[in-house]
Structures are given as C-alpha cells and as structure tokens.
Enzyme design. Sequence first.
Site, PDB file in Angstrom:
ATOM      1  CD  GLU A  61      33.167  29.415  41.029  1.00 34.75           C
ATOM      2  OE1 GLU A  61      31.988  29.324  40.699  1.00 34.75           O
ATOM      3  OE2 GLU A  61      33.788  29.966  39.833  1.00 34.75           O
TER       4      GLU A  61
ATOM      5  CB  CYS B 262      38.402  25.470  37.633  1.00 32.77           C
ATOM      6  SG  CYS B 262      38.467  27.300  38.036  1.00 32.77           S
TER       7      CYS B 262
HETATM    8  N1  LIG Z   1      36.424  30.854  39.671  1.00 30.96           N
HETATM    9  C1  LIG Z   1      37.235  30.137  40.281  1.00 30.96           C
HETATM   10  O1  LIG Z   1      36.851  29.341  41.136  1.00 30.96           O
HETATM   11  C2  LIG Z   1      38.736  30.024  40.029  1.00 30.96           C
HETATM   12  C3  LIG Z   1      39.540  29.312  41.025  1.00 30.96           C
HETATM   13  C4  LIG Z   1      41.081  29.453  40.766  1.00 30.96           C
HETATM   14  C5  LIG Z   1      41.413  29.920  39.790  1.00 30.96           C
HETATM   15  N2  LIG Z   1      40.601  30.674  38.735  1.00 30.96           N
HETATM   16  C6  LIG Z   1      41.422  31.376  37.584  1.00 30.96           C
HETATM   17  O2  LIG Z   1      41.141  32.690  37.900  1.00 30.96           O
HETATM   18  C7  LIG Z   1      41.131  33.461  36.762  1.00 30.96           C
HETATM   19  C8  LIG Z   1      39.999  34.479  36.664  1.00 30.96           C
HETATM   20  O3  LIG Z   1      38.703  33.381  37.064  1.00 30.96           O
HETATM   21  P1  LIG Z   1      37.548  34.162  37.450  1.00 30.96           P
HETATM   22  O4  LIG Z   1      36.440  32.963  37.806  1.00 30.96           O
HETATM   23  O5  LIG Z   1      37.553  35.142  38.587  1.00 30.96           O
HETATM   24  O6  LIG Z   1      36.812  35.203  35.996  1.00 30.96           O
HETATM   25  P2  LIG Z   1      35.896  35.995  35.958  1.00 30.96           P
HETATM   26  O7  LIG Z   1      35.178  35.866  34.541  1.00 30.96           O
HETATM   27  O8  LIG Z   1      34.741  35.674  36.998  1.00 30.96           O
HETATM   28  O9  LIG Z   1      36.483  37.399  36.040  1.00 30.96           O
HETATM   29  C9  LIG Z   1      37.373  38.012  35.180  1.00 30.96           C
HETATM   30  C10 LIG Z   1      37.110  39.185  35.359  1.00 30.96           C
HETATM   31  O10 LIG Z   1      38.449  40.176  34.584  1.00 30.96           O
HETATM   32  C11 LIG Z   1      37.687  41.140  33.777  1.00 30.96           C
HETATM   33  N3  LIG Z   1      38.591  41.649  32.855  1.00 30.96           N
HETATM   34  C12 LIG Z   1      38.964  41.023  31.746  1.00 30.96           C
HETATM   35  N4  LIG Z   1      39.956  41.766  30.981  1.00 30.96           N
HETATM   36  C13 LIG Z   1      40.331  42.752  31.770  1.00 30.96           C
HETATM   37  C14 LIG Z   1      41.184  44.170  31.784  1.00 30.96           C
HETATM   38  N5  LIG Z   1      41.889  43.924  30.925  1.00 30.96           N
HETATM   39  N6  LIG Z   1      41.197  44.723  33.010  1.00 30.96           N
HETATM   40  C15 LIG Z   1      40.787  44.751  33.976  1.00 30.96           C
HETATM   41  N7  LIG Z   1      39.831  43.744  33.976  1.00 30.96           N
HETATM   42  C16 LIG Z   1      39.529  42.695  33.008  1.00 30.96           C
HETATM   43  C17 LIG Z   1      36.452  40.992  33.481  1.00 30.96           C
HETATM   44  O11 LIG Z   1      35.582  42.002  33.136  1.00 30.96           O
HETATM   45  C18 LIG Z   1      35.816  40.098  34.718  1.00 30.96           C
HETATM   46  O12 LIG Z   1      35.050  40.770  35.576  1.00 30.96           O
HETATM   47  C19 LIG Z   1      40.891  32.455  35.734  1.00 30.96           C
HETATM   48  O13 LIG Z   1      42.179  32.206  35.022  1.00 30.96           O
HETATM   49  C20 LIG Z   1      40.578  31.175  36.337  1.00 30.96           C
HETATM   50  O14 LIG Z   1      40.934  30.039  35.645  1.00 30.96           O
HETATM   51  C21 LIG Z   1      39.534  30.574  38.832  1.00 30.96           C
END
Ligand SMILES: NC(=O)c1ccc[n+]([C@@H]2O[C@H](COP(=O)([O-])OP(=O)(O)OC[C@H]3O[C@@H](n4cnc5c(N)ncnc54)[C@H](O)[C@@H]3O)[C@@H](O)[C@H]2O)c1
Length: 440
Positions: A158, A266
């Site tokens: 991020e 994370c």
């Molecule tokens: N944020 C980061 O920097 C980052 C980096 C690498 C990996 N990750 C991993 O990626 C994954 C997502 O993280 P994020 O930060 O993007 O999460 P987030 O909370 O920002 O987004 C998740 C989204 O999924 C949606 N969602 C939930 N259930 C759903 C469904 N059934 N159908 C459709 N949409 C649905 C939610 O409404 C939300 O908008 C996590 O496992 C996290 O650990 C995050």
Amino acid sequence: MNITVIGSGYVGLVSGTCFAEVGNKVTCVDIDPIKIEKLNKGIIPIFEAGLELMIVKNVKNKNLIFTTKLSEALKNSDIAFIAVGTPMGDDGSADLQYVLSVAKSIGQLMKKRLIVVDKSTVPVGTADKVKAVIQKELDLRSSDLQFDVVSNPEFLKEGAAIVDFMKPDRVVIGADSKYAFNKMKELYSPFFRSRDRFITMDIRSAEMTKYAANAMLATKISFINEIANICEKVGADANQVRLGIGADQRIGYSFIYPGVGYGGSCFPKDVKALTKIAKENGYTAQLMTAVEEVNDAQKFVIAQKIVTRFGEDLTGFTFGIWGLAFKPGTDDMREAPSIYVIKELLKRGAKIKAYDPKAINEAKEHYLKGFQNIQYFDSKYEVLKNSEALVLLTEWKEFRSPNFELIKAKLNSPVIFDGRNQYNSLNLETKGFQYFQIGK
Ligand SMILES: NC(=O)c1ccc[n+]([C@@H]2O[C@H](COP(=O)([O-])OP(=O)(O)OC[C@H]3O[C@@H](n4cnc5c(N)ncnc54)[C@H](O)[C@@H]3O)[C@@H](O)[C@H]2O)c1
C-alpha cells in the site's frame, strides 16, 4: 483475456485496474452494492497514488467494469481471481469464510472452463478447500466443467501499489497443471518487459511464500525495534547502529528503521495466522510469537516517553499528532500504531489535535470514531497551536522538512516526539527543541 476479480478492495481494485491497463477486459465484482455504485460513479473508496486516473481511463475505454453480479462476470471469463479479505479470526487464524463463500458461488455460477486464482493471503491447504467447494457445487449441478485452482499471492505495498503491480519484483504462481501455468504466464507477461520474473512452484509452497515473506519483513522490524530498546538502556544510538549493520549486504538497509512498530492490514494478521498454522500442525513458532510481542509493546514506547516527560496524568495537556495512516501513501488505518498511541494519551486525560494528509476520514468514521477530545485539522501547523508537543507517527513526505521555527512558535513548549525517527540527523536540540526519538 477476459478476467473477473472478486473482491474490489485494496488488492482487487489495484490488480483488476492494472490488468485492464495492459489491455485485458476486466470485471471487478464486489458484494457491497454501495462500493460498486460509487465505483461506477468514479468515486474510489481508497487512496492510492495513480489509481483513480487509471480507473477512470479504463472504465472509459471499456476495459474495466464494476458489478455486484458474479454470474454476469463469469460468463466470458477465462480467469477468476479471489481477492476478498482474510481477516484475523477470534483465535488468530485466517478467517476463510469470504474465500470459501466466493468458491461456492463460482461453483454455482461458472459457465465455462475457468482458472480460479487465490490472490487473497490464505493458509496452506486453502486451494484444496477451494477446489473441493467448487467441485461439490459442480457435482450438485451434474456439471463436468473443468477448472484449475492456482495460488498467486499478492506482494503489492500500500502506498506504492500501482508501481509494485505494474513492475513486480516477482510473480509467484503455484499450480498443478501446465494449462494453468501457461495461462497465468500469458496474463502476466506484459508486466515483464525487460526480463521474466515468474517464480513457479507447487500450490502449497506458493501459499506459504506469502506468509514467509510477511513474517520476514515483520521480523526485521521487530528486530530493529528490540535493538533500539536495548540501545536506549545502554546509551547507544539505534540510528547509528542501523547504519552500521545495514552496510552489510547480507542485512541491508530496508526494513531496519526503528519506530512505533508495524501495523496495516497484513503483517499483524499474517504473523498471527502463521503462528496458528504452525501450531495446528504441531509446531511452536517461537520466533513469530516473539515478533508479535515485541511489536505489541513497541506501539506504547512513544506514549511512555510522553508520560515520562509530562507525567502519568495528562489532563490539561494537548498533543499535536502528525500522521494517522499506518504508513505514508495510503489512507488505510487498519492496525495503525497511531490508534494505540492516541488511545493511550486519551486514557490519561490528554486532548488530541490530529492531522494526516489522507486518513482523517478513516479516523473519524471508523478507527477513532466516538472518541471525545480529538479534533482534526487540515493543516499540519494548526494542530500545534496550544499543544504541548508534536508527536510524529507516520513518515509522510510532507513531514520530512517542516518549518521548525514555525513549529516552535506554535507549540506551548518546543518538544517533539518522533515515532519514526524522521529528524534524528538534524540535531534538533541545537535548534532549541527537546527531541525524543526511538532508540536513543
Ligand atoms: N491490502 C494489502 O496491502 C494486501 C497486500 C497483499 C495481500 N493482501 C491480501 O489480499 C486480500 C484482500 O485484502 P484487501 O486489503 O484488498 O481487503 P479489503 O478488505 O480491502 O477488500 C476485500 C473486498 O472483498 C469484498 N467481498 C467480501 N466478500 C465478497 C464476496 N462474497 N463477493 C465479492 N466481494 C466480496 C469486500 O466487500 C471488500 O470490498 C487479503 O487476504 C489480504 O491479506 C492485501
């Protein structure tokens, strides 16, 4: 290629947009209708440099669409990414309910051969679970549609997410079929102009790689914070020590900066989840437990310095906070150290004036919602008026070279608590400040 990205949060939005940017037809799906409605109006739910422009451009040229309708999205898709959250469950393990619910929907709705990609950070063995859930739904439909499940963990940071995605250090792909490897390579090839940076492996190793990467980075942070705390006790300067050890190429300078600890969506949850995964498999991850404990304590180091300087009872004192986001370049406040520091000061009766270039709304509406005695300002110097001290908690670029004379003029007393050691090389004492940093 036609792609569906399920979950339009941080990872889904950035990856979907970047895939569209290189010419794919991408449908980003989310379960949250308000989020999708806003996206369709051009309102982007997160701040990430460059993202908004890229979304607007790709929506306009019809490479990117947003919907809540997974069935529509899957109609023409060759690849579906699962990018939903995997938050920390009550017992510290990764909560897979969103991933498995998406898998179920995919099994119910897919219409053609599909590669299902786990992009969410998930424990080892999740791909097997996703596969079983999809297969069960296909069986219920008496469908013999073929599908692959691939692990493709995401390493974007991020604050630099677009650059990280467009120019990745590596793309890890865990798969068990040639078809899936080839398709994934085809999809990612445009992101490697100068040389191939694919790392292909089995699915379990790919799942583990993400946890190992985050655990290593968190370990480096807790390591240097522990060294900093020892430095304080023995009269050494952690910043000089940092330079001394970073010069060794085996150690390097990155991620060994003393500070208020790691936060974000994370590291905290992934370190905890890895400890849990180990435990469930009969191994005690002692190092990971220690990394977490050091970090938990580190969030209170700067508050303790404030208490040492101003006393246990902070009633009547106001502190000017610079930085709320867990790191610069984002409005994300998940597990931000600022939350812990501010709550600690409020608990002791202090008042807070806070400034952050991007995260004020997040603080107001979510993470510090309902707390009395916090005022938010849209000028970094305004928060210092009638404040006892400046407390710096996020290393935004605009804090790097402030007007120290103005800071001194605004504050009641010339005191700076620097939770990110931004000014440690500036000899602020010679400018008349009382300067507190981490590790000295
Ligand atoms: N944020 C980061 O920097 C980052 C980096 C690498 C990996 N990750 C991993 O990626 C994954 C997502 O993280 P994020 O930060 O993007 O999460 P987030 O909370 O920002 O987004 C998740 C989204 O999924 C949606 N969602 C939930 N259930 C759903 C469904 N059934 N159908 C459709 N949409 C649905 C939610 O409404 C939300 O908008 C996590 O496992 C996290 O650990 C995050």
